[in-house]
Write an enzyme that holds these catalytic residues in place. Structure first.
Site, PDB file in Angstrom:
ATOM      1  N   LYS A   1       0.849  -2.473   8.291  1.00  0.00           N
ATOM      2  CA  LYS A   1       1.997  -1.572   8.526  1.00  0.00           C
ATOM      3  C   LYS A   1       1.552  -0.307   9.263  1.00  0.00           C
ATOM      4  CE  LYS A   1       2.984  -1.321   4.087  1.00  0.00           C
ATOM      5  NZ  LYS A   1       1.940  -2.189   3.534  1.00  0.00           N
TER       6      LYS A   1
ATOM      7  N   ARG B   1      10.011   0.870  -1.600  1.00  0.00           N
ATOM      8  CA  ARG B   1       9.162  -0.139  -2.209  1.00  0.00           C
ATOM      9  C   ARG B   1       9.759  -0.692  -3.497  1.00  0.00           C
ATOM     10  NH1 ARG B   1       4.021   1.897  -0.107  1.00  0.00           N
ATOM     11  NH2 ARG B   1       2.282   0.691  -0.843  1.00  0.00           N
TER      12      ARG B   1
ATOM     13  N   ARG C   1     -11.369  -1.787   5.617  1.00  0.00           N
ATOM     14  CA  ARG C   1     -10.676  -0.692   6.311  1.00  0.00           C
ATOM     15  C   ARG C   1     -11.474   0.612   6.222  1.00  0.00           C
ATOM     16  NH1 ARG C   1      -4.665   0.388   4.843  1.00  0.00           N
ATOM     17  NH2 ARG C   1      -5.493   0.270   2.737  1.00  0.00           N
TER      18      ARG C   1
ATOM     19  N   ARG D   1     -10.804   4.575   1.700  1.00  0.00           N
ATOM     20  CA  ARG D   1      -9.859   5.031   0.682  1.00  0.00           C
ATOM     21  C   ARG D   1     -10.344   4.642  -0.707  1.00  0.00           C
ATOM     22  NH1 ARG D   1      -3.943   3.255   2.781  1.00  0.00           N
ATOM     23  NH2 ARG D   1      -3.728   2.712   0.580  1.00  0.00           N
TER      24      ARG D   1
ATOM     25  N   ARG E   1      -2.640  -3.604  -6.667  1.00  0.00           N
ATOM     26  CA  ARG E   1      -1.634  -3.255  -5.648  1.00  0.00           C
ATOM     27  C   ARG E   1      -0.830  -4.494  -5.238  1.00  0.00           C
ATOM     28  NH1 ARG E   1      -5.492  -0.304  -1.568  1.00  0.00           N
ATOM     29  NH2 ARG E   1      -3.719  -0.403  -0.158  1.00  0.00           N
TER      30      ARG E   1
HETATM   31  P1  AP5 Z   1      -3.262  -1.248   7.648  1.00  0.00           P
HETATM   32  O1  AP5 Z   1      -2.469  -1.154   8.895  1.00  0.00           O
HETATM   33  O2  AP5 Z   1      -3.979  -0.036   7.202  1.00  0.00           O
HETATM   34  O3  AP5 Z   1      -2.363  -1.877   6.477  1.00  0.00           O
HETATM   35  P2  AP5 Z   1      -1.126  -1.296   5.680  1.00  0.00           P
HETATM   36  O4  AP5 Z   1      -0.105  -2.388   5.617  1.00  0.00           O
HETATM   37  O5  AP5 Z   1      -0.691   0.012   6.241  1.00  0.00           O
HETATM   38  O6  AP5 Z   1      -1.811  -1.163   4.264  1.00  0.00           O
HETATM   39  P3  AP5 Z   1      -1.854  -0.002   3.198  1.00  0.00           P
HETATM   40  O7  AP5 Z   1      -2.965  -0.387   2.256  1.00  0.00           O
HETATM   41  O8  AP5 Z   1      -1.929   1.372   3.774  1.00  0.00           O
HETATM   42  O9  AP5 Z   1      -0.504  -0.198   2.502  1.00  0.00           O
HETATM   43  P4  AP5 Z   1      -0.179   0.133   1.104  1.00  0.00           P
HETATM   44  O10 AP5 Z   1       1.254  -0.159   1.191  1.00  0.00           O
HETATM   45  O11 AP5 Z   1      -0.886  -0.513   0.003  1.00  0.00           O
HETATM   46  O12 AP5 Z   1      -0.685   1.659   0.936  1.00  0.00           O
HETATM   47  P5  AP5 Z   1       0.064   3.037   1.068  1.00  0.00           P
HETATM   48  O13 AP5 Z   1      -0.840   3.978   1.724  1.00  0.00           O
HETATM   49  O14 AP5 Z   1       1.440   2.846   1.614  1.00  0.00           O
HETATM   50  O15 AP5 Z   1      -4.300  -2.460   7.827  1.00  0.00           O
HETATM   51  C1  AP5 Z   1      -5.253  -2.762   6.829  1.00  0.00           C
HETATM   52  C2  AP5 Z   1      -6.594  -3.109   7.507  1.00  0.00           C
HETATM   53  O16 AP5 Z   1      -6.455  -4.345   8.194  1.00  0.00           O
HETATM   54  C3  AP5 Z   1      -7.054  -2.071   8.546  1.00  0.00           C
HETATM   55  O17 AP5 Z   1      -8.443  -1.936   8.474  1.00  0.00           O
HETATM   56  C4  AP5 Z   1      -6.637  -2.695   9.897  1.00  0.00           C
HETATM   57  O18 AP5 Z   1      -7.513  -2.329  10.948  1.00  0.00           O
HETATM   58  C5  AP5 Z   1      -6.722  -4.194   9.588  1.00  0.00           C
HETATM   59  N1  AP5 Z   1      -5.687  -4.974  10.289  1.00  0.00           N
HETATM   60  C6  AP5 Z   1      -4.383  -4.626  10.492  1.00  0.00           C
HETATM   61  N2  AP5 Z   1      -3.742  -5.611  11.162  1.00  0.00           N
HETATM   62  C7  AP5 Z   1      -4.652  -6.591  11.363  1.00  0.00           C
HETATM   63  C8  AP5 Z   1      -4.595  -7.878  11.998  1.00  0.00           C
HETATM   64  N3  AP5 Z   1      -3.441  -8.345  12.548  1.00  0.00           N
HETATM   65  N4  AP5 Z   1      -5.723  -8.628  12.028  1.00  0.00           N
HETATM   66  C9  AP5 Z   1      -6.887  -8.166  11.459  1.00  0.00           C
HETATM   67  N5  AP5 Z   1      -7.009  -6.963  10.860  1.00  0.00           N
HETATM   68  C10 AP5 Z   1      -5.897  -6.190  10.805  1.00  0.00           C
HETATM   69  O19 AP5 Z   1       0.250   3.426  -0.478  1.00  0.00           O
HETATM   70  C11 AP5 Z   1      -0.846   3.814  -1.275  1.00  0.00           C
HETATM   71  C12 AP5 Z   1      -0.351   4.139  -2.679  1.00  0.00           C
HETATM   72  O20 AP5 Z   1       0.602   5.225  -2.644  1.00  0.00           O
HETATM   73  C13 AP5 Z   1       0.407   2.999  -3.389  1.00  0.00           C
HETATM   74  O21 AP5 Z   1      -0.468   2.086  -4.017  1.00  0.00           O
HETATM   75  C14 AP5 Z   1       1.268   3.801  -4.386  1.00  0.00           C
HETATM   76  O22 AP5 Z   1       0.517   4.212  -5.482  1.00  0.00           O
HETATM   77  C15 AP5 Z   1       1.664   5.030  -3.571  1.00  0.00           C
HETATM   78  N6  AP5 Z   1       2.926   4.849  -2.843  1.00  0.00           N
HETATM   79  C16 AP5 Z   1       3.111   4.893  -1.482  1.00  0.00           C
HETATM   80  N7  AP5 Z   1       4.388   4.672  -1.164  1.00  0.00           N
HETATM   81  C17 AP5 Z   1       5.047   4.492  -2.338  1.00  0.00           C
HETATM   82  C18 AP5 Z   1       6.418   4.195  -2.656  1.00  0.00           C
HETATM   83  N8  AP5 Z   1       7.353   4.055  -1.696  1.00  0.00           N
HETATM   84  N9  AP5 Z   1       6.731   4.049  -3.954  1.00  0.00           N
HETATM   85  C19 AP5 Z   1       5.815   4.193  -4.948  1.00  0.00           C
HETATM   86  N10 AP5 Z   1       4.501   4.458  -4.703  1.00  0.00           N
HETATM   87  C20 AP5 Z   1       4.131   4.603  -3.414  1.00  0.00           C
END
Ligand code: AP5
Length: 221
Positions: free
Chosen positions: A13, A88, A127, A160, A171
């Protein structure tokens, strides 16, 4: 045009949001980035959410809704907002709908990046990110020019705290239990478009860009 990027942790994402925002001038709003910035600044909010984030649990709806909706409603972007990581849960989705309608706007598209759990652990544990800009790399799939160093800022890349195999499992469990039901919610509204996220980053980006173009074309015709 307001777009939600949907998918499991590590689906890509953030990676795709960076590209879509650059291409279409969307304002990229990542709930995870917002929360990490609060923690980095040592705010009270940051302290309240730390335990949830580090254990892989979702932050309670009442906290995240207040924080993110305020930013959505304040967003000053003609092109629209690209939401990454929010909503979410069903209550979050409903409150987002209400807030947008209240502001005379609406959600136009939900892009769902589909990646099976088997690929997620490798993506997340590999990552790395820039500590100041949040730019995302991967040790294997998107390495920086010099190992461990950000191409743009020259800073040392960080991992991270929640990017360990153990926390990723939590997660993913939270995703399947609390977030996946949103697929049905958005499919019923005719907003959900799925993209195969198992392909390389460029191929996924091309598909997503084409879908947004089509929607923009429809809006303008
Ligand atoms: P990346 O693009 O970083 O993936 P992402 O989908 O953004 O993953 P996140 O881990 O950031 O999502 P998340 O939803 O768990 O975390 P968030 O920060 O929102 O890609 C991942 C890796 O793969 C990278 O190294 C990239 O280079 C590689 N990659 C990407 N595409 C690829 C491809 N096609 N092929 C190969 N490699 C690839 O949330 C963190 C925490 O915050 C949550 O756990 C929760 O506690 C809290 N939180 C955030 N939002 C909320 C909400 N709305 N409600 C409640 N809690 C929340």
């Amino acid at each position: 045009m307001n777009v939600v990027l949907f998918g499991p942790p590590g689906a890509g994402k953030g990676t795709q949001a960076e590209r879509l925002a650059a291409k279409f001038a969307f304002l990229h709003l990542s709930s995870g980035d917002v929360l990490r910035a609060e923690r980095k600044s040592g705010t009270e909010l940051g302290a309240r959410v730390a335990g949830y984030m580090d254990s892989g649990a979702l932050v309670p709806d009442e906290i995240i809704v207040e924080v993110i909706l305020a930013r959505v409603l304040k967003a000053d972007s003609k092109a629209g907002v690209l939401l990454d990581g929010f909503p979410r849960t069903l209550p979050q989705a409903r409150q987002l709908d209400e807030a947008l309608v209240g502001a005379g706007s609406r959600l136009d598209l939900v892009l769902s990046i589909v990646v099976p759990d088997e690929l997620i652990v490798e993506r997340i544990t590999g990552r790395r990110m820039c500590p100041s800009t949040g730019k995302i790399y991967h040790v294997k799939y998107l390495p920086p020019k010099q190992a461990g160093i950000c191409d743009e800022t020259g800073e040392e890349l960080i991992q991270r705290k929640d990017d360990t195999e153990e926390v990723v499992k939590q997660r993913l469990a939270a995703y399947h239990e609390q977030t996946e039901p949103l697929e049905v919610y958005y499919r019923q509204q005719g907003l959900l478009v799925e993209v195969d996220g198992t392909r390389d980053i460029g191929a996924v980006a091309q598909d997503m860009g084409a879908i947004v173009e089509r929607h923009l074309g429809r809006e303008n015709s």
